[in-house]
Design a protein around this motif. Structure first.
Motif, mmCIF file in Angstrom:
data_model
loop_
_atom_site.group_PDB
_atom_site.id
_atom_site.type_symbol
_atom_site.label_atom_id
_atom_site.label_comp_id
_atom_site.label_asym_id
_atom_site.label_seq_id
_atom_site.Cartn_x
_atom_site.Cartn_y
_atom_site.Cartn_z
ATOM 1 N N ARG A 4 8.712 79.496 -24.685
ATOM 2 C CA ARG A 4 7.360 79.051 -24.392
ATOM 3 C C ARG A 4 7.159 79.010 -22.886
ATOM 4 N N THR A 5 5.928 79.228 -22.482
ATOM 5 C CA THR A 5 5.599 79.217 -21.069
ATOM 6 C C THR A 5 5.515 77.791 -20.572
ATOM 7 N N LEU A 6 6.089 77.522 -19.402
ATOM 8 C CA LEU A 6 6.039 76.190 -18.833
ATOM 9 C C LEU A 6 4.606 75.851 -18.434
ATOM 10 N N PRO A 7 4.200 74.583 -18.623
ATOM 11 C CA PRO A 7 2.847 74.203 -18.253
ATOM 12 C C PRO A 7 2.666 74.231 -16.749
ATOM 13 N N THR A 9 1.659 72.788 -13.342
ATOM 14 C CA THR A 9 1.616 71.413 -12.865
ATOM 15 C C THR A 9 1.120 71.331 -11.442
ATOM 16 N N GLY A 10 1.040 72.447 -10.756
ATOM 17 C CA GLY A 10 0.631 72.433 -9.365
ATOM 18 C C GLY A 10 1.765 72.223 -8.401
ATOM 19 N N GLY A 11 2.929 71.850 -8.905
ATOM 20 C CA GLY A 11 4.095 71.637 -8.062
ATOM 21 C C GLY A 11 5.179 72.641 -8.366
ATOM 22 N N ARG A 12 6.289 72.511 -7.638
ATOM 23 C CA ARG A 12 7.386 73.456 -7.753
ATOM 24 C C ARG A 12 8.539 72.855 -8.568
ATOM 25 N N LEU A 13 9.244 73.712 -9.261
ATOM 26 C CA LEU A 13 10.417 73.309 -10.020
ATOM 27 C C LEU A 13 11.650 73.359 -9.128
ATOM 28 N N ALA A 14 12.476 72.309 -9.189
ATOM 29 C CA ALA A 14 13.778 72.318 -8.520
ATOM 30 C C ALA A 14 14.876 72.290 -9.563
ATOM 31 N N ARG A 31 12.081 81.875 -13.346
ATOM 32 C CA ARG A 31 11.418 82.910 -12.537
ATOM 33 C C ARG A 31 10.678 83.901 -13.431
ATOM 34 N N ARG A 32 11.259 84.259 -14.561
ATOM 35 C CA ARG A 32 10.583 85.178 -15.485
ATOM 36 C C ARG A 32 9.285 84.583 -16.023
ATOM 37 N N GLN A 33 9.207 83.259 -16.075
ATOM 38 C CA GLN A 33 8.018 82.592 -16.584
ATOM 39 C C GLN A 33 7.021 82.259 -15.470
ATOM 40 N N GLY A 34 7.238 82.823 -14.296
ATOM 41 C CA GLY A 34 6.271 82.675 -13.227
ATOM 42 C C GLY A 34 6.549 81.555 -12.257
ATOM 43 N N GLU A 35 7.667 80.859 -12.426
ATOM 44 C CA GLU A 35 8.037 79.790 -11.506
ATOM 45 C C GLU A 35 8.721 80.386 -10.262
ATOM 46 N N ASP A 138 13.794 72.740 -21.844
ATOM 47 C CA ASP A 138 12.352 72.843 -21.652
ATOM 48 C C ASP A 138 11.994 74.100 -20.870
ATOM 49 N N VAL A 139 12.953 74.603 -20.092
ATOM 50 C CA VAL A 139 12.751 75.823 -19.315
ATOM 51 C C VAL A 139 13.253 77.037 -20.089
ATOM 52 N N VAL A 140 14.380 76.871 -20.781
ATOM 53 C CA VAL A 140 15.027 77.993 -21.475
ATOM 54 C C VAL A 140 15.317 77.597 -22.929
ATOM 55 N N PRO A 141 14.272 77.469 -23.769
ATOM 56 C CA PRO A 141 14.512 77.028 -25.146
ATOM 57 C C PRO A 141 15.389 77.984 -25.943
ATOM 58 N N ASN A 142 15.439 79.259 -25.558
ATOM 59 C CA ASN A 142 16.255 80.220 -26.306
ATOM 60 C C ASN A 142 17.750 79.981 -26.168
ATOM 61 N N LEU A 143 18.154 79.093 -25.258
ATOM 62 C CA LEU A 143 19.575 78.773 -25.140
ATOM 63 C C LEU A 143 20.052 77.838 -26.245
ATOM 64 N N LEU A 144 19.147 77.157 -26.922
ATOM 65 C CA LEU A 144 19.556 76.192 -27.943
ATOM 66 C C LEU A 144 20.133 76.896 -29.174
ATOM 67 N N ALA A 145 21.186 76.314 -29.728
ATOM 68 C CA ALA A 145 21.819 76.873 -30.927
ATOM 69 C C ALA A 145 20.904 76.721 -32.133
#
Length: 288
Positions: A4-7, A9-14, A31-35, A138-145
């Protein structure tokens, strides 16, 4: 599972990066999701090459430096990712004025708290610095088993008995805030994960088999679960190709991880290695 695409927020992810491959997975997926993620690599912990990403290196307890970085880079969300092999000592703690009054409780937690307590404290201090802590999932849900087998092999009835024993042991161990993993062989728990981590526990199991203290006629299973009380924003149980290599060296039949609450790193390489080694990888519910 669909990413899923991250919402916005107007700020940057660290990403506060410790050891291992997970921080890079999270950074690349973001980065692939536009961050445009900013990396805070922990000194004496982070072991990745962050060339190509905006980054800085800070000590694990340098909350003043972290706070300044948040302000300078416009950080509003933080992911804690990767392994941390050592706890900060009192001399490592550099509080902000806002967190100065918490220093006595911070020192008490460092001296006597379990891993979960230390993580919750770190997240509270980070959020006091003005950013919200979110989970890597929340950033990479595809990593979950996912639930069920991840590769070509499936557990036998004997393996499933080992899985049940391992789940019971991992639940009890996690409730004590000690570790997330257990190894069961022949329905008997023979190893519990402590501060040394999963790879070292598997090496210990391999040594026990070489020494004849554990039967080599029965293979056994590694089980990894979230701690019952765990804050899922940090330190989810994870497995990767090195886990498969350790399980193979220990003569195990497979690995069971908690579906939806455990991370599978480098999934294609992990599954390929497990299939070649004859090991199963299984996503399970914590109740068995």
């Amino acid at each position: 599972m669909v990413a899923r695409t991250l919402p916005a927020t107007g700020g940057r992810l660290a990403i506060i990066a410790g050891a291992g491959a997970l921080p890079h997975h999270v950074a690349e997926a973001a980065r692939r999701q536009g961050e445009d993620p900013f990396i805070i690599a922990l000194s004496r912990e982070a072991d990745a090459d962050w060339t190509g990403f905006d980054h800085t290196v800070l000590a694990i307890g340098d909350f003043a430096g972290i706070s300044r970085t948040f302000e300078k880079e416009g950080i509003d969300r933080v992911v804690l990712s990767g392994g941390v092999r050592r706890r900060p000592e009192w001399r490592d703690i550099r509080p902000t004025l806002r967190t100065l009054a918490t220093v006595p409780s911070v020192l008490r937690t460092l001296m006597s708290g379990g891993d979960d307590a230390v993580l919750r404290m770190a997240m509270d201090l980070i959020e006091a610095s003005g950013a919200r802590v979110i989970g890597a999932q929340d950033v990479v849900p595809n990593l979950l088993a996912d639930t069920g087998p991840l590769g070509a092999h499936v557990p036998t009835d004997d393996d499933r008995r080992d899985i049940e024993a391992g789940i019971a042991a991992a639940n009890a161990l996690g409730a004590l805030d000690v570790g997330q993993g257990a190894v069961a062989v022949g329905g008997r728990v023979i190893a519990l994960e402590g501060a040394e981590g999963t790879d070292a526990m598997l090496a210990r199991v391999a040594a026990l088999k070489v020494e004849g203290r554990v039967s080599t006629r029965r293979r056994g299973v590694l089980v990894k679960l979230c701690k019952p009380q765990q804050d899922q924003r940090a330190d989810l149980p994870s497995i990767g190709p090195s886990t498969v290599a350790g399980a193979e060296a220990a003569g195990l039949a497979g690995i069971a991880v908690e579906a939806g609450r455990a991370l599978v790193l480098e999934r294609s390489q992990l599954v390929e290695k497990a299939d070649k080694s004859g090991l199963f990888i299984l996503g399970v519910e914590r109740g068995g």
